[in-house]
Design a protein around this motif. Structure first.
Motif, PDB file in Angstrom:
ATOM      1  N   ILE A  43       0.805  -1.279   0.085  1.00  0.00           N
ATOM      2  CA  ILE A  43      -0.081  -0.008   0.046  1.00  0.00           C
ATOM      3  C   ILE A  43       0.960   1.251   0.080  1.00  0.00           C
ATOM      4  O   ILE A  43       1.775   1.614   0.804  1.00  0.00           O
ATOM      5  CB  ILE A  43      -0.865  -0.034   1.246  1.00  0.00           C
ATOM      6  N   VAL A  44       0.791   2.145  -0.802  1.00  0.00           N
ATOM      7  CA  VAL A  44       1.465   3.275  -1.130  1.00  0.00           C
ATOM      8  C   VAL A  44       0.364   4.492  -1.094  1.00  0.00           C
ATOM      9  O   VAL A  44      -0.644   4.432  -1.667  1.00  0.00           O
ATOM     10  CB  VAL A  44       2.049   3.190  -2.409  1.00  0.00           C
ATOM     11  N   VAL A  45       0.761   5.417  -0.027  1.00  0.00           N
ATOM     12  CA  VAL A  45       0.158   6.921  -0.200  1.00  0.00           C
ATOM     13  C   VAL A  45       1.095   7.952  -0.811  1.00  0.00           C
ATOM     14  O   VAL A  45       2.153   7.949  -0.676  1.00  0.00           O
ATOM     15  CB  VAL A  45      -0.092   7.277   1.159  1.00  0.00           C
ATOM     16  N   GLU A  46       0.413   8.590  -1.733  1.00  0.00           N
ATOM     17  CA  GLU A  46       1.217   9.571  -2.600  1.00  0.00           C
ATOM     18  C   GLU A  46       0.848  11.133  -1.886  1.00  0.00           C
ATOM     19  O   GLU A  46      -0.294  11.377  -1.807  1.00  0.00           O
ATOM     20  CB  GLU A  46       0.642   9.565  -3.965  1.00  0.00           C
ATOM     21  N   PHE A  47       1.980  11.812  -1.883  1.00  0.00           N
ATOM     22  CA  PHE A  47       2.057  13.282  -1.140  1.00  0.00           C
ATOM     23  C   PHE A  47       1.259  14.325  -1.751  1.00  0.00           C
ATOM     24  O   PHE A  47       0.217  14.595  -1.756  1.00  0.00           O
ATOM     25  CB  PHE A  47       3.395  13.609  -0.907  1.00  0.00           C
ATOM     26  N   MET A  48       1.788  14.430  -3.049  1.00  0.00           N
ATOM     27  CA  MET A  48       1.293  15.753  -3.779  1.00  0.00           C
ATOM     28  C   MET A  48      -0.155  15.390  -4.523  1.00  0.00           C
ATOM     29  O   MET A  48      -0.774  16.418  -4.648  1.00  0.00           O
ATOM     30  CB  MET A  48       2.326  16.142  -4.820  1.00  0.00           C
ATOM     31  N   VAL A  49      -0.363  14.169  -4.936  1.00  0.00           N
ATOM     32  CA  VAL A  49      -1.468  13.990  -5.529  1.00  0.00           C
ATOM     33  C   VAL A  49      -2.654  13.064  -4.764  1.00  0.00           C
ATOM     34  O   VAL A  49      -3.670  13.090  -5.250  1.00  0.00           O
ATOM     35  CB  VAL A  49      -1.421  12.909  -6.733  1.00  0.00           C
ATOM     36  N   MET A  50      -2.380  13.065  -3.491  1.00  0.00           N
ATOM     37  CA  MET A  50      -3.350  12.640  -2.322  1.00  0.00           C
ATOM     38  C   MET A  50      -4.141  11.435  -2.969  1.00  0.00           C
ATOM     39  O   MET A  50      -5.225  11.343  -3.335  1.00  0.00           O
ATOM     40  CB  MET A  50      -4.226  13.837  -2.106  1.00  0.00           C
ATOM     41  N   ARG A  51      -3.313  10.199  -3.248  1.00  0.00           N
ATOM     42  CA  ARG A  51      -3.814   9.078  -3.856  1.00  0.00           C
ATOM     43  C   ARG A  51      -3.274   7.844  -2.921  1.00  0.00           C
ATOM     44  O   ARG A  51      -2.213   8.000  -2.405  1.00  0.00           O
ATOM     45  CB  ARG A  51      -3.352   9.103  -5.291  1.00  0.00           C
ATOM     46  N   TYR A  58     -10.329  14.299   1.994  1.00  0.00           N
ATOM     47  CA  TYR A  58     -10.210  14.366   3.462  1.00  0.00           C
ATOM     48  C   TYR A  58      -8.872  14.667   3.894  1.00  0.00           C
ATOM     49  O   TYR A  58      -8.606  14.734   5.116  1.00  0.00           O
ATOM     50  CB  TYR A  58     -10.508  12.795   3.688  1.00  0.00           C
ATOM     51  N   LEU A  59      -7.945  14.681   3.111  1.00  0.00           N
ATOM     52  CA  LEU A  59      -6.566  15.215   3.619  1.00  0.00           C
ATOM     53  C   LEU A  59      -5.821  15.914   2.612  1.00  0.00           C
ATOM     54  O   LEU A  59      -5.855  15.460   1.397  1.00  0.00           O
ATOM     55  CB  LEU A  59      -5.793  14.281   4.276  1.00  0.00           C
ATOM     56  N   GLU A  60      -4.894  16.803   2.936  1.00  0.00           N
ATOM     57  CA  GLU A  60      -3.835  17.346   2.092  1.00  0.00           C
ATOM     58  C   GLU A  60      -2.481  16.859   2.364  1.00  0.00           C
ATOM     59  O   GLU A  60      -2.176  16.654   3.509  1.00  0.00           O
ATOM     60  CB  GLU A  60      -3.959  18.823   2.099  1.00  0.00           C
ATOM     61  N   PHE A  61      -1.818  16.233   1.510  1.00  0.00           N
ATOM     62  CA  PHE A  61      -0.340  16.169   1.618  1.00  0.00           C
ATOM     63  C   PHE A  61      -0.236  15.059   2.926  1.00  0.00           C
ATOM     64  O   PHE A  61       0.315  15.321   4.015  1.00  0.00           O
ATOM     65  CB  PHE A  61       0.382  17.222   2.417  1.00  0.00           C
ATOM     66  N   ILE A  96      -7.284   0.970   6.141  1.00  0.00           N
ATOM     67  CA  ILE A  96      -5.977   1.643   5.871  1.00  0.00           C
ATOM     68  C   ILE A  96      -6.019   2.832   6.629  1.00  0.00           C
ATOM     69  O   ILE A  96      -7.026   3.542   6.690  1.00  0.00           O
ATOM     70  CB  ILE A  96      -5.878   2.044   4.418  1.00  0.00           C
ATOM     71  N   VAL A  97      -4.877   3.281   7.507  1.00  0.00           N
ATOM     72  CA  VAL A  97      -4.515   4.203   8.194  1.00  0.00           C
ATOM     73  C   VAL A  97      -3.537   5.367   7.704  1.00  0.00           C
ATOM     74  O   VAL A  97      -2.866   4.845   7.434  1.00  0.00           O
ATOM     75  CB  VAL A  97      -4.452   4.100   9.713  1.00  0.00           C
ATOM     76  N   ILE A  98      -3.866   6.544   7.444  1.00  0.00           N
ATOM     77  CA  ILE A  98      -3.048   7.370   6.894  1.00  0.00           C
ATOM     78  C   ILE A  98      -2.727   8.720   7.790  1.00  0.00           C
ATOM     79  O   ILE A  98      -3.802   9.028   8.346  1.00  0.00           O
ATOM     80  CB  ILE A  98      -3.488   7.993   5.621  1.00  0.00           C
ATOM     81  N   SER A  99      -1.565   8.993   8.123  1.00  0.00           N
ATOM     82  CA  SER A  99      -1.226  10.021   9.005  1.00  0.00           C
ATOM     83  C   SER A  99      -1.463  11.384   8.201  1.00  0.00           C
ATOM     84  O   SER A  99      -0.948  11.381   7.189  1.00  0.00           O
ATOM     85  CB  SER A  99       0.125   9.912   9.770  1.00  0.00           C
TER      86      SER A  99
END
Length: 151
Positions: free
Chosen positions: A24-32, A51-54, A66-69
């Motif tokens: 599982i990958v979270v992408e910073f600039m594209v919020m994906r 739901y979130l920026e960056f 999936i939990v995203i900080s």
């Protein structure tokens, strides 16, 4: 062993592997969020920009969440593997009182730790089996904090 994601990933920031070997990958600039199998095939992808920026870090729970900080709002956003927003954990601005807040998966505060060192920014953190916390800090250092975990 192999590489993948070069034509798919734009700004990867956090990565984890769940109990079934999915990456599982979270992408910073594209919020994906992009979910790969262990061979690099895309299984699922979804946007989280509403739901979130960056987003910063990502982790998978044993119950397939999936939990995203989200360090700007001092919280965790929780999603299903299909991309459905489920809930927020934290969010009270404890930036000036505590450096680390530890939650149970349902969202209740387990412990809040104050550090004598005021860190500029914590990029990632891991809870170790001996109940210590190791954060990765903007000053290019790792710190290890010991604490008693109480419910």
């Amino acid at each position: 062993m192999r590489k993948f994601g070069a034509k798919i990933l734009q700004h990867p920031r956090g990565v984890c592997v769940d109990s079934q070997g999915r990456i599982i990958v979270v992408e910073f600039m594209v919020m994906r969020v992009i979910i790969f199998d262990s061979y690099g095939n895309v299984l699922q992808k979804f946007s989280c920009f509403q739901y979130l920026e960056f987003p910063n870090g990502v982790c998978a729970t044993p119950n397939n969440e999936i939990v995203i900080s989200y360090y700007r709002v001092h919280c965790i956003k929780v999603f299903s593997y299909e991309g459905q927003y489920l809930r927020q954990i934290g969010g009270e601005d404890n930036h000036y009182n505590f450096n680390f807040t530890i939650f149970v998966q349902k969202g209740n505060v387990l412990n809040a730790l104050e550090s004598k060192v005021k860190h500029a920014k914590c990029f990632d953190m891991i809870l170790i089996d001996d109940d210590s916390v190791v954060p990765a800090i903007k000053d290019y250092r790792l710190y290890r904090y010991f604490h008693p975990l109480t419910v």
